[in-house]
Design a protein around this motif. Structure first.
Motif, PDB file in Angstrom:
ATOM      1  N   GLN A  64      43.785  22.352  34.863  1.00 44.68           N
ATOM      2  CA  GLN A  64      44.397  22.572  36.172  1.00 44.68           C
ATOM      3  C   GLN A  64      43.894  21.570  37.210  1.00 44.68           C
ATOM      4  O   GLN A  64      44.506  21.413  38.266  1.00 44.68           O
ATOM      5  N   THR A  65      42.816  20.828  36.915  1.00 37.49           N
ATOM      6  CA  THR A  65      42.340  19.814  37.854  1.00 37.49           C
ATOM      7  C   THR A  65      43.261  18.597  37.875  1.00 37.49           C
ATOM      8  O   THR A  65      43.246  17.830  38.833  1.00 37.49           O
ATOM      9  N   GLN A  66      44.064  18.418  36.838  1.00 35.17           N
ATOM     10  CA  GLN A  66      44.979  17.279  36.779  1.00 35.17           C
ATOM     11  C   GLN A  66      46.254  17.519  37.583  1.00 35.17           C
ATOM     12  O   GLN A  66      46.968  16.580  37.890  1.00 35.17           O
ATOM     13  N   ARG A  67      46.574  18.756  37.898  1.00 38.30           N
ATOM     14  CA  ARG A  67      47.835  19.028  38.598  1.00 38.30           C
ATOM     15  C   ARG A  67      47.659  19.698  39.954  1.00 38.30           C
ATOM     16  O   ARG A  67      48.624  20.055  40.601  1.00 38.30           O
ATOM     17  N   ASN A  68      46.412  19.896  40.385  1.00 36.60           N
ATOM     18  CA  ASN A  68      46.145  20.510  41.691  1.00 36.60           C
ATOM     19  C   ASN A  68      45.215  19.609  42.498  1.00 36.60           C
ATOM     20  O   ASN A  68      44.405  18.876  41.929  1.00 36.60           O
ATOM     21  N   THR A  69      45.316  19.703  43.809  1.00 39.64           N
ATOM     22  CA  THR A  69      44.451  18.898  44.669  1.00 39.64           C
ATOM     23  C   THR A  69      43.042  19.480  44.687  1.00 39.64           C
ATOM     24  O   THR A  69      42.838  20.673  44.420  1.00 39.64           O
ATOM     25  N   ASP A 142      49.595  27.290  33.005  1.00 42.52           N
ATOM     26  CA  ASP A 142      50.658  27.699  33.924  1.00 42.52           C
ATOM     27  C   ASP A 142      50.545  26.899  35.218  1.00 42.52           C
ATOM     28  O   ASP A 142      49.605  27.091  35.993  1.00 42.52           O
ATOM     29  N   PRO A 143      51.496  25.998  35.492  1.00 44.24           N
ATOM     30  CA  PRO A 143      51.397  25.165  36.696  1.00 44.24           C
ATOM     31  C   PRO A 143      51.623  25.943  37.997  1.00 44.24           C
ATOM     32  O   PRO A 143      51.341  25.435  39.072  1.00 44.24           O
ATOM     33  N   GLU A 144      52.105  27.170  37.914  1.00 44.86           N
ATOM     34  CA  GLU A 144      52.380  27.976  39.102  1.00 44.86           C
ATOM     35  C   GLU A 144      51.142  28.661  39.669  1.00 44.86           C
ATOM     36  O   GLU A 144      51.155  29.124  40.810  1.00 44.86           O
ATOM     37  N   VAL A 145      50.074  28.761  38.865  1.00 43.61           N
ATOM     38  CA  VAL A 145      48.887  29.498  39.295  1.00 43.61           C
ATOM     39  C   VAL A 145      47.619  28.679  39.063  1.00 43.61           C
ATOM     40  O   VAL A 145      47.618  27.719  38.311  1.00 43.61           O
ATOM     41  N   ILE A 146      46.554  29.097  39.736  1.00 43.74           N
ATOM     42  CA  ILE A 146      45.219  28.542  39.521  1.00 43.74           C
ATOM     43  C   ILE A 146      44.341  29.711  39.098  1.00 43.74           C
ATOM     44  O   ILE A 146      44.407  30.792  39.677  1.00 43.74           O
ATOM     45  N   GLN A 147      43.533  29.494  38.060  1.00 43.30           N
ATOM     46  CA  GLN A 147      42.677  30.564  37.559  1.00 43.30           C
ATOM     47  C   GLN A 147      41.214  30.143  37.610  1.00 43.30           C
ATOM     48  O   GLN A 147      40.882  28.970  37.430  1.00 43.30           O
ATOM     49  N   TRP A 148      40.356  31.131  37.834  1.00 44.74           N
ATOM     50  CA  TRP A 148      38.907  30.937  37.828  1.00 44.74           C
ATOM     51  C   TRP A 148      38.260  32.084  37.077  1.00 44.74           C
ATOM     52  O   TRP A 148      38.736  33.215  37.114  1.00 44.74           O
ATOM     53  N   ASN A 149      37.158  31.776  36.414  1.00 45.50           N
ATOM     54  CA  ASN A 149      36.354  32.796  35.768  1.00 45.50           C
ATOM     55  C   ASN A 149      35.144  33.030  36.664  1.00 45.50           C
ATOM     56  O   ASN A 149      34.385  32.103  36.927  1.00 45.50           O
ATOM     57  N   VAL A 150      35.001  34.251  37.158  1.00 49.04           N
ATOM     58  CA  VAL A 150      33.872  34.576  38.028  1.00 49.04           C
ATOM     59  C   VAL A 150      32.973  35.558  37.277  1.00 49.04           C
ATOM     60  O   VAL A 150      33.404  36.644  36.895  1.00 49.04           O
ATOM     61  N   VAL A 151      31.724  35.141  37.073  1.00 50.39           N
ATOM     62  CA  VAL A 151      30.748  35.976  36.382  1.00 50.39           C
ATOM     63  C   VAL A 151      29.919  36.693  37.444  1.00 50.39           C
ATOM     64  O   VAL A 151      29.261  36.061  38.262  1.00 50.39           O
ATOM     65  N   MET A 152      29.993  38.023  37.411  1.00 47.70           N
ATOM     66  CA  MET A 152      29.268  38.840  38.371  1.00 47.70           C
ATOM     67  C   MET A 152      28.061  39.459  37.667  1.00 47.70           C
ATOM     68  O   MET A 152      28.202  40.110  36.638  1.00 47.70           O
ATOM     69  N   GLN A 153      26.890  39.220  38.237  1.00 45.91           N
ATOM     70  CA  GLN A 153      25.680  39.882  37.754  1.00 45.91           C
ATOM     71  C   GLN A 153      25.184  40.766  38.878  1.00 45.91           C
ATOM     72  O   GLN A 153      25.109  40.342  40.034  1.00 45.91           O
ATOM     73  N   PRO A 165      20.998  46.723  34.821  1.00 45.94           N
ATOM     74  CA  PRO A 165      21.665  45.438  35.076  1.00 45.94           C
ATOM     75  C   PRO A 165      23.060  45.426  34.447  1.00 45.94           C
ATOM     76  O   PRO A 165      23.302  46.090  33.441  1.00 45.94           O
ATOM     77  N   GLU A 166      23.945  44.678  35.072  1.00 48.45           N
ATOM     78  CA  GLU A 166      25.338  44.608  34.617  1.00 48.45           C
ATOM     79  C   GLU A 166      25.821  43.172  34.744  1.00 48.45           C
ATOM     80  O   GLU A 166      25.488  42.479  35.708  1.00 48.45           O
ATOM     81  N   GLU A 167      26.611  42.728  33.764  1.00 50.11           N
ATOM     82  CA  GLU A 167      27.280  41.431  33.863  1.00 50.11           C
ATOM     83  C   GLU A 167      28.732  41.629  33.477  1.00 50.11           C
ATOM     84  O   GLU A 167      29.022  42.113  32.383  1.00 50.11           O
ATOM     85  N   ASP A 168      29.621  41.275  34.379  1.00 50.69           N
ATOM     86  CA  ASP A 168      31.056  41.380  34.126  1.00 50.69           C
ATOM     87  C   ASP A 168      31.698  40.031  34.378  1.00 50.69           C
ATOM     88  O   ASP A 168      31.305  39.303  35.286  1.00 50.69           O
ATOM     89  N   TRP A 169      32.716  39.727  33.565  1.00 51.51           N
ATOM     90  CA  TRP A 169      33.454  38.477  33.685  1.00 51.51           C
ATOM     91  C   TRP A 169      34.842  38.805  34.219  1.00 51.51           C
ATOM     92  O   TRP A 169      35.578  39.568  33.607  1.00 51.51           O
ATOM     93  N   TYR A 170      35.202  38.194  35.336  1.00 52.20           N
ATOM     94  CA  TYR A 170      36.491  38.412  35.980  1.00 52.20           C
ATOM     95  C   TYR A 170      37.342  37.149  35.848  1.00 52.20           C
ATOM     96  O   TYR A 170      36.934  36.079  36.319  1.00 52.20           O
ATOM     97  N   LEU A 171      38.503  37.273  35.223  1.00 52.42           N
ATOM     98  CA  LEU A 171      39.467  36.180  35.175  1.00 52.42           C
ATOM     99  C   LEU A 171      40.427  36.407  36.333  1.00 52.42           C
ATOM    100  O   LEU A 171      41.238  37.327  36.317  1.00 52.42           O
ATOM    101  N   VAL A 172      40.303  35.561  37.366  1.00 50.77           N
ATOM    102  CA  VAL A 172      41.055  35.738  38.609  1.00 50.77           C
ATOM    103  C   VAL A 172      42.202  34.729  38.645  1.00 50.77           C
ATOM    104  O   VAL A 172      41.991  33.531  38.469  1.00 50.77           O
ATOM    105  N   THR A 173      43.426  35.225  38.873  1.00 51.15           N
ATOM    106  CA  THR A 173      44.620  34.387  38.950  1.00 51.15           C
ATOM    107  C   THR A 173      45.114  34.357  40.383  1.00 51.15           C
ATOM    108  O   THR A 173      45.334  35.406  40.991  1.00 51.15           O
ATOM    109  N   LEU A 174      45.291  33.145  40.918  1.00 51.24           N
ATOM    110  CA  LEU A 174      45.743  32.963  42.301  1.00 51.24           C
ATOM    111  C   LEU A 174      47.068  32.209  42.318  1.00 51.24           C
ATOM    112  O   LEU A 174      47.304  31.342  41.478  1.00 51.24           O
TER     113      LEU A 174
END
Length: 192
Positions: A64-69, A142-153, A165-174
């Motif tokens: 997604q770095t190739q198609r987004n600013t 998907d060129p319509e969205v940008i996604q990030w993986n956010v690891v919450m500890q 302790p807890e670690e969760d992985w969130y796949l966030v779509t914007l």
């Protein structure tokens, strides 16, 4: 048909299959061309077409770095991180509080969906307190969205107040909305 004949038939089938695969691979490597085409100098059109084909081959559809600013990537990364900070902070005594905290980062449709689906605590967790967040890139075709993986500890508290302790992985779509990028989807702890 005897067992020995069956084995021989399977062996011959494998040999024929491998022969076909090798010959098709070799045929792809050396395309047939006439000697006249090799002697002619390439035209400027064919050179241009070749450059375009090479650049398309080098383009990674999942990057997604190739198609987004850089600005869009940086702002969506910050939005995803702040969204998870708000969304992950669950409180069983006020089960919709985390949705309200995350509302500024969500699309209207996503907000309505979560607002209608009230969450509640369980015996294993009554409260979640995020402590550190780490955001990483993901493969996204998907060129319509940008996604990030956010690891919450952070820490998860049960109904008795004991923390673990807890670690969760969130796949966030914007996705770009009228008022900027908004979160349109989130998936938690989904295996690849």
């Amino acid at each position: 048909m005897s067992v020995q004949q069956k084995k021989m038939l399977v062996f011959l089938s494998v040999i024929v299959f491998l022969g076909i695969m090798i010959s098709s691979f070799i045929a792809k490597e050396k395309p047939a061309s006439s000697s006249q085409e090799e002697k002619q100098a390439p035209s400027s059109e064919s050179v241009q077409e070749e450059k375009e084909a090479t650049s398309k081959e080098n383009e990674n559809l999942y990057d997604q770095t190739q198609r987004n600013t850089k600005e869009d990537l940086q702002s969506t990364k910050e939005i995803a991180t702040e969204f998870v900070r708000a969304f992950a902070s669950f409180n069983g005594k006020n089960p919709s509080e985390h949705i309200e905290k995350a509302k500024p980062y969500m699309s209207d449709e996503m907000y309505q969906n979560y607002k209608d689906q009230k969450e509640r605590g369980t015996l294993t967790y009554d409260k979640v307190v995020p402590e550190t967040l780490q955001t990483t890139e993901v493969s996204n075709d998907d060129p319509e969205v940008i996604q990030w993986n956010v690891v919450m500890q952070g820490k998860v508290y049960d109904v008795e107040g004991k923390a673990e302790p807890e670690e969760d992985w969130y796949l966030v779509t914007l996705k770009k909305q009228e008022d900027g990028y908004k979160v349109v989807g989130v998936r938690v702890n989904v295996p690849n």
